[in-house]
Motif scaffolding. Structure first.
Motif, mmCIF file in Angstrom:
data_model
loop_
_atom_site.group_PDB
_atom_site.id
_atom_site.type_symbol
_atom_site.label_atom_id
_atom_site.label_comp_id
_atom_site.label_asym_id
_atom_site.label_seq_id
_atom_site.Cartn_x
_atom_site.Cartn_y
_atom_site.Cartn_z
ATOM 1 N N ARG A 1 0.857 -1.190 0.000
ATOM 2 C CA ARG A 1 0.000 0.000 0.000
ATOM 3 C C ARG A 1 0.884 1.228 0.000
ATOM 4 O O ARG A 1 1.825 1.325 0.789
ATOM 5 C CB ARG A 1 -0.908 0.016 1.253
ATOM 6 C CG ARG A 1 -2.228 -0.695 1.102
ATOM 7 C CD ARG A 1 -3.094 -0.427 2.321
ATOM 8 N NE ARG A 1 -2.428 -0.821 3.546
ATOM 9 C CZ ARG A 1 -2.614 -1.996 4.157
ATOM 10 N NH1 ARG A 1 -3.455 -2.871 3.654
ATOM 11 N NH2 ARG A 1 -1.967 -2.290 5.249
ATOM 12 N N MET A 2 0.565 2.189 -0.841
ATOM 13 C CA MET A 2 1.330 3.442 -0.904
ATOM 14 C C MET A 2 0.360 4.569 -0.629
ATOM 15 O O MET A 2 -0.080 5.297 -1.511
ATOM 16 C CB MET A 2 2.008 3.583 -2.272
ATOM 17 C CG MET A 2 2.996 4.737 -2.334
ATOM 18 S SD MET A 2 4.244 4.559 -3.662
ATOM 19 C CE MET A 2 3.212 4.345 -5.116
ATOM 20 N N ALA A 3 0.023 4.709 0.655
ATOM 21 C CA ALA A 3 -0.979 5.698 1.086
ATOM 22 C C ALA A 3 -0.789 5.999 2.556
ATOM 23 O O ALA A 3 -0.266 5.165 3.312
ATOM 24 C CB ALA A 3 -2.389 5.174 0.829
ATOM 25 N N ILE A 4 -1.198 7.184 2.949
ATOM 26 C CA ILE A 4 -1.218 7.579 4.361
ATOM 27 C C ILE A 4 -2.658 7.441 4.842
ATOM 28 O O ILE A 4 -3.588 7.923 4.206
ATOM 29 C CB ILE A 4 -0.718 9.027 4.526
ATOM 30 C CG1 ILE A 4 0.779 9.094 4.167
ATOM 31 C CG2 ILE A 4 -0.952 9.539 5.951
ATOM 32 C CD1 ILE A 4 1.316 10.505 4.045
ATOM 33 N N HIS A 5 -2.830 6.778 5.984
ATOM 34 C CA HIS A 5 -4.154 6.475 6.511
ATOM 35 C C HIS A 5 -4.403 7.309 7.761
ATOM 36 O O HIS A 5 -3.512 7.467 8.596
ATOM 37 C CB HIS A 5 -4.234 4.981 6.845
ATOM 38 C CG HIS A 5 -3.863 4.084 5.703
ATOM 39 N ND1 HIS A 5 -2.549 3.832 5.387
ATOM 40 C CD2 HIS A 5 -4.608 3.423 4.796
ATOM 41 C CE1 HIS A 5 -2.506 3.037 4.331
ATOM 42 N NE2 HIS A 5 -3.748 2.771 3.951
#
Length: 242
Positions: A237-241
């Protein structure tokens, strides 16, 4: 929610983890673990960590997650804080990490890439941790380990981008935001013991903010930057949550 989750921030002693179980933030616990293997042995079903996870293969193109995070802070900068987007530094590429894996230090990374594609010293100082996460492989990330960013968490929690964390106003605002949702920061700090070369006040605040984001992940109430989240070439995953 009954499973225990952890919000994690890097600290001088290793990793500072704030664990929250079924009783919520009021019963949170804090611990310092020395390295990633010890962190993975923690009882937490979900771990939110303030480190880039999904990475670009080569330098030159920023992650969409980082660009979206900078825009998120700028859009919520109601108090006119200076350059809030600078709080989100550029993640390294795997090409940068390969120099580190080969035994190169910061001078080697600077020599290997032209101006504009080099790493900041701040980023280099955590590259060993980023590489350790990357080396786990995507399957270890899918269900358990999630990238978070405390500045994004605080902005979402408070409804605005807060003053810099080193400023008195910034520390006060972060403390108030976390206390309001139940974290007893004095008790958590006391449980960690002496600070010297082990942890800083910022680390505890950031780990609590990370834990808040992971609680939202556990409830299916979180959001991502970008939305929808992207995947890198290896499936991370290449995302900030948050």
């Amino acid at each position: 929610m009954t499973a225990t989750i952890a919000g994690v921030d890097g600290c001088p002693g290793g990793w500072l983890a704030v664990l929250v179980g079924g009783l919520g933030p009021r019963a949170a616990r804090a611990a310092i673990v020395p390295d990633l293997p010890a962190l993975l042995e923690a009882e937490a079903a979900l771990i939110g960590i303030d480190m880039p996870i999904g990475l670009m293969e080569t330098p030159g193109q920023a992650r969409s997650a980082d660009l979206a995070a900078r825009a998120f802070l700028a859009e919520r900068n109601l108090e006119g804080n200076r350059a809030p987007g600078s709080r989100v530094f550029a993640a390294p590429s795997r090409a940068h990490l390969d120099v580190l894996r080969a035994g190169g230090g910061y001078p080697a990374i600077r020599a290997a890439f032209p101006q504009g594609r080099r790493l900041s010293k701040q980023c280099f100082n955590i590259c060993d941790r980023i590489a350790a996460l990357d080396d786990l492989g995507a399957t270890r990330h899918v269900d358990r380990i999630w990238e978070v960013h405390p500045e994004i968490s605080f902005a979402a929690l408070a409804g605005r981008t807060l003053a810099p964390k080193k400023s008195p106003a910034g520390r006060r605002a972060r403390h108030q935001a976390l206390s309001r949702i139940g974290f007893d920061l004095d008790e958590l700090g006391a449980s960690l013991g002496r600070k010297a070369r082990r942890w800083n006040a910022d680390d505890l605040l950031d780990a609590c903010a990370a834990a808040w984001s992971v609680l939202r992940i556990a409830r299916g109430a979180h959001r991502t930057l970008p939305d929808p989240p992207e995947r890198d070439s290896r499936g991370h995953r290449m995302a900030i949550h948050y």
